[in-house]
Motif scaffolding. Sequence first.
Motif, short mmCIF file in Angstrom:
data_model
loop_
_atom_site.label_atom_id
_atom_site.label_comp_id
_atom_site.label_asym_id
_atom_site.label_seq_id
_atom_site.Cartn_x
_atom_site.Cartn_y
_atom_site.Cartn_z
N SER A 59 1.12 -1.18 0.10
CA SER A 59 0.05 -0.06 0.03
C SER A 59 0.74 1.30 -0.08
O SER A 59 1.92 1.34 0.74
N SER A 60 0.28 2.47 -0.89
CA SER A 60 1.12 3.71 -0.66
C SER A 60 0.62 4.26 0.65
O SER A 60 1.39 5.37 0.81
N ARG A 61 -0.22 3.70 1.32
CA ARG A 61 -0.49 4.45 2.70
C ARG A 61 0.64 3.99 3.74
O ARG A 61 0.86 4.65 4.72
N LEU A 62 1.36 2.84 3.58
CA LEU A 62 2.44 2.37 4.24
C LEU A 62 3.58 3.53 3.98
O LEU A 62 4.09 3.83 2.90
N HIS A 63 4.09 3.94 5.63
CA HIS A 63 5.26 4.85 5.14
C HIS A 63 6.35 4.16 4.46
O HIS A 63 6.59 3.01 4.72
N PRO A 64 7.09 4.88 3.48
CA PRO A 64 7.95 4.26 2.83
C PRO A 64 9.29 3.68 3.74
O PRO A 64 9.92 2.56 3.15
N LEU A 65 9.23 4.41 4.71
CA LEU A 65 10.38 3.67 5.34
C LEU A 65 10.12 2.53 6.29
O LEU A 65 11.05 1.77 6.94
N GLN A 66 8.98 2.01 6.09
CA GLN A 66 8.41 0.71 6.82
C GLN A 66 8.07 -0.40 5.66
O GLN A 66 7.95 -1.53 6.22
N ARG A 67 8.27 -0.01 4.50
CA ARG A 67 8.20 -1.07 3.26
C ARG A 67 9.34 -1.73 3.23
O ARG A 67 10.43 -1.37 3.30
N PRO A 68 9.28 -3.27 3.29
CA PRO A 68 10.22 -4.09 3.30
C PRO A 68 11.33 -3.81 2.30
O PRO A 68 12.57 -3.69 2.65
N LYS A 69 10.95 -3.70 1.11
CA LYS A 69 11.93 -3.56 -0.07
C LYS A 69 12.80 -2.15 -0.04
O LYS A 69 13.96 -2.07 -0.29
N PHE A 70 11.94 -1.22 0.47
CA PHE A 70 12.78 0.26 0.46
C PHE A 70 13.78 0.07 1.64
O PHE A 70 14.86 0.67 1.64
N ARG A 71 13.35 -0.56 2.72
CA ARG A 71 14.47 -0.59 3.73
C ARG A 71 15.29 -1.37 3.32
O ARG A 71 16.67 -1.05 3.70
N GLU A 72 15.12 -2.51 2.50
CA GLU A 72 16.37 -3.56 2.07
C GLU A 72 17.31 -2.54 1.42
O GLU A 72 18.59 -2.50 1.34
N LEU A 73 16.71 -1.64 0.31
CA LEU A 73 17.36 -0.58 -0.48
C LEU A 73 18.41 0.10 0.33
O LEU A 73 19.62 0.35 0.06
N LEU A 74 17.91 0.71 1.57
CA LEU A 74 18.80 1.71 2.39
C LEU A 74 19.55 0.80 3.17
O LEU A 74 20.67 1.50 3.32
N THR A 75 19.48 -0.35 3.31
CA THR A 75 20.40 -1.26 4.10
C THR A 75 21.63 -1.53 2.92
O THR A 75 22.98 -1.50 3.45
N TYR A 76 20.95 -1.79 1.68
CA TYR A 76 22.13 -2.17 0.94
C TYR A 76 22.96 -0.90 0.29
O TYR A 76 24.34 -1.07 -0.11
N ALA A 77 22.52 0.04 0.28
CA ALA A 77 23.08 1.45 -0.11
C ALA A 77 24.32 1.96 0.28
O ALA A 77 24.48 1.73 1.70
N ARG A 78 25.15 2.51 -0.40
CA ARG A 78 26.22 3.13 0.41
C ARG A 78 26.45 4.52 -0.14
O ARG A 78 25.82 5.00 -1.20
N PRO A 79 27.18 5.46 0.78
CA PRO A 79 27.26 6.72 0.25
C PRO A 79 27.87 7.04 -1.26
O PRO A 79 28.75 6.38 -1.64
N GLY A 80 26.85 7.81 -1.86
CA GLY A 80 27.29 8.34 -3.26
C GLY A 80 26.22 7.51 -4.27
O GLY A 80 26.23 7.82 -5.45
N ASP A 81 25.44 6.49 -3.74
CA ASP A 81 24.61 5.87 -4.60
C ASP A 81 23.55 6.57 -5.11
O ASP A 81 23.19 7.70 -4.31
N THR A 82 22.87 6.34 -6.28
CA THR A 82 21.64 6.96 -6.59
C THR A 82 20.43 6.10 -6.47
O THR A 82 20.65 4.91 -7.12
N VAL A 83 19.28 6.63 -5.94
CA VAL A 83 18.10 6.05 -5.86
C VAL A 83 17.39 6.33 -7.16
O VAL A 83 17.07 7.52 -7.17
N HIS A 84 16.82 5.54 -8.03
CA HIS A 84 15.83 5.75 -9.05
C HIS A 84 14.53 5.46 -9.11
O HIS A 84 14.31 4.06 -8.88
N ILE A 85 13.87 6.35 -9.39
CA ILE A 85 12.34 5.89 -9.39
C ILE A 85 11.43 6.57 -10.70
O ILE A 85 12.06 7.46 -11.12
N SER A 86 10.53 6.06 -11.00
CA SER A 86 9.79 6.46 -12.36
C SER A 86 8.99 7.55 -12.10
O SER A 86 9.39 8.57 -12.94
N GLU A 87 8.08 7.60 -10.98
CA GLU A 87 7.39 8.78 -10.55
C GLU A 87 7.48 8.76 -9.12
O GLU A 87 7.63 7.96 -8.49
#
Length: 306
Positions: free
Chosen positions: A41-69
Amino acid sequence: MANLVYKRVSTDQQSTARQNLVLDEAGIEGPVVLEEDPGTSSRLHPLQRPKFRELLTYARPGDTVHISETFRLVRGTGHILDVLDVLHADRLALRIHDGAFSAMDLTARHPRTGELLSTVKFMVQTLAAAGELQRDLQRELTYDGLRAAEAKGSKGGRRPAVPAGKTDAVRTAYLEGRSIAALAREHGVSRGAIRTAVADLMPEHTAADENSPAPELPVTLDMPGKVADFLRATELDDAERAALDHGVTVRRGQGYTLRVSAVPTVHRQLLARCQPLDGTPAIPAQRKGRREYENRVNILVADIQR
């Protein structure tokens, strides 16, 4: 430096085809793709979504996050500012490839203060607020339409899962020994729908008598919007979901309060669903909202026990 691609759809009937087209046209080199499970759901805060939390864990300084909209990641002013704060703290860039924010560097900060540039913050708040206004107007129009239909005698809400014409057959089959699971498969409905149709025939059902306690009466409590957003994205039972769906939105500056009318038992159940918010380190506003709602429910319980 890695290119992290984030994708999400709101229902399991949707696909990421449009997102794929936009992101493919962007020519992102060596993308690392993380996609939420369908229907997150879009109502779930992004910082609580499993895959976005996984993205933040994986990311390193200097990386770029890409989204379509933008709305693939956030909806609402509060959510996007929360995400930008986290991206800035982790020294990550955000690139949006389509829509109102596609030409902006949303992570741009003042070189001396380190704060989000005032022009960026203004644009983010303005465009996000415009999106919220559009959704609020749609909800208001829907509510007005339902009220008008009710005035003409039309009944809103979900249709019965077991059609009226088949209820007698379901009840007869149940009395003849058919299991609830078998009846659910036969009629293509949920087991809960079958239980509802045969509730008074089930062994545990007892008729009310004079010694039965008086039924609870609905009580109206104000639920902070952050709590309401969390609960809407949580698995609830029918009574809890109905209480939220019939809540009245009251605007409070940039946020809102949901005025919920429900029996005390449902208020206590909703409060219990909020317990995970105490363990959410990135969103203090939700923890504060949960405590406010808890105080109101506790006062309600204390009044009942007097």
